[in-house]
Design an enzyme around this catalytic site. Structure first.
Site, PDB file in Angstrom:
ATOM      1  N   ASP A  19       0.872  -1.169   0.000  1.00  0.00           N
ATOM      2  CA  ASP A  19       0.000   0.000   0.000  1.00  0.00           C
ATOM      3  C   ASP A  19       0.915   1.225   0.000  1.00  0.00           C
ATOM      4  OD1 ASP A  19      -2.471   1.541   0.389  1.00  0.00           O
ATOM      5  OD2 ASP A  19      -1.688   1.876   2.402  1.00  0.00           O
ATOM      6  N   ASP A  21      -0.146   5.177   0.889  1.00  0.00           N
ATOM      7  CA  ASP A  21      -0.392   6.108   1.997  1.00  0.00           C
ATOM      8  C   ASP A  21      -0.344   5.362   3.320  1.00  0.00           C
ATOM      9  OD1 ASP A  21      -0.723   8.539   0.655  1.00  0.00           O
ATOM     10  OD2 ASP A  21      -2.783   8.054   0.118  1.00  0.00           O
ATOM     11  N   ASP A 218      -1.208  -0.671   6.069  1.00  0.00           N
ATOM     12  CA  ASP A 218      -1.366  -0.012   7.369  1.00  0.00           C
ATOM     13  C   ASP A 218      -2.813  -0.011   7.842  1.00  0.00           C
ATOM     14  OD1 ASP A 218      -2.058   1.961   5.299  1.00  0.00           O
ATOM     15  OD2 ASP A 218      -2.292   3.335   6.992  1.00  0.00           O
TER      16      ASP A 218
END
Length: 339
Positions: A19, A21, A218
């Site tokens: 991922d 961001d 995250d």
């Protein structure tokens, strides 16, 4: 308790899918250690890909952004929800069909590149509405989308992320904007393209034959759930949205394979842990006490986390965690939990 055989986690995988961001960068600044970690993967000749729900940048723009941060990236390594949504509509609609775009200019560009016609108003008879995050999206755009969907247009959401990470904490994401239409229309989108739908990860995994893929994210509700739905192992890093309390309360569909504080866990066996662990592991013990969990012992905070996950995930509801020793107090503080 680190990787499967006690060695480096990354050695068990042929490809790592990140991922962006909250993992590689926050908005436009690299997270400490991320550039070095990706560079190390490239130096070892490992396949790398990026899967992002952010529909406000094209794949080429994301690749340029990463390269400018010191992470050499090619557009074909970037799998974005905007491009995936455009490809889906290209396969479903006749060439040149009008599509009402709610989102950033990058989403409009992807729709145009797919041979469709981006439009702005419901009276242009769009065959579909595609909705992605854009910082300039306002009431007028959402109103046009509402009218178009009520008139029969297919409603496609690039993702339903409730928030997006920033240096000031989580901010409203595309899921918050989708919720406006959901409230106005009284129904769900026809299709959600991005994570936690599995297609972005499944597409990446298909590119590597004969090797395992590890997803690094995250967010439990998008990255980790999406990896599980794609049948892939996952590493949760604590540099973005999801934190330890959320992890302890995670439902089965959102539980990662591994946890580390940051991307150092890919290479350092001492910086990663497999979850969950038994109630007496790594020097730590957990016991049920008066409606909560009591942690005692000494050792690495990450081992304490693995033990706590095992106990919390077996409990009927998210329990209160208490420390029963000074070392346990320190471990809980390191994990962001009150003692």
């Amino acid at each position: 308790m680190s990787g499967d055989a006690g060695g480096r986690l990354v050695d068990g995988y042929a490809q790592v899918v990140f991922d962006l961001d909250g993992v590689i960068y926050l908005i436009d600044r690299p997270i400490p250690g991320a550039v070095e970690a990706v560079g190390r993967l490239h130096a070892e000749g490992r396949a790398v890909a990026y899967a992002t729900n952010n529909a406000s940048r094209r794949s080429s723009e994301v690749a340029d952004l990463l390269t400018g941060m010191g992470v050499p990236a090619r557009p074909e390594e970037v799998l974005s929800s905007a491009a995936a949504a455009a490809e889906m509509l290209r396969d479903r609609l006749p060439a040149g069909s009008p599509v009402l775009v709610v989102g950033a200019e990058a989403l409009r560009a992807e729709i145009a590149a797919a041979g469709l016609t981006p439009v702005d108003r419901a009276d242009e008879a769009p065959r579909a509405v595609v909705q992605g995050y854009g910082p300039q999206v306002g009431w007028a755009h959402l109103a046009e989308a509402t009218v178009a969907v009520r008139a029969g247009a297919t409603w496609i959401a690039t993702n339903t992320d409730r928030t997006l990470p920033s240096g000031r904490g989580p901010l409203p994401g595309n899921g918050a904007l989708v919720a406006v239409l959901r409230t106005a229309l009284g129904r769900e989108p026809d299709v959600v393209v991005g994570k936690p739908e599995p297609e972005l990860f499944a597409t990446a995994a298909r590119r590597v034959e004969g090797g395992r893929t590890l997803v690094v994210g995250d967010r439990l509700d998008t990255d980790i759930e999406g990896a599980r739905r794609a049948g892939l192992d996952s590493l949760l890093v604590l540099t973005g949205v999801s934190d330890v309390p959320e992890l302890l309360a995670a439902e089965p569909a959102r539980r990662p394979t591994y946890v580390s504080r940051d991307l150092a866990g890919l290479f350092d066996p001492a910086a990663v842990v497999r979850v969950p662990a038994a109630a007496d592991t790594g020097g730590w013990s957990v016991a049920a006490r008066a409606g909560g969990l009591e942690l005692s012992g000494a050792g690495r905070p990450l081992d304490a986390l693995a033990v706590l996950c095992g106990a919390a995930w077996s409990a009927p509801a998210a329990p209160v965690v208490r420390a029963a020793s000074p070392d346990a107090t320190d471990a809980l503080a390191a994990l962001g939990l009150p003692a």
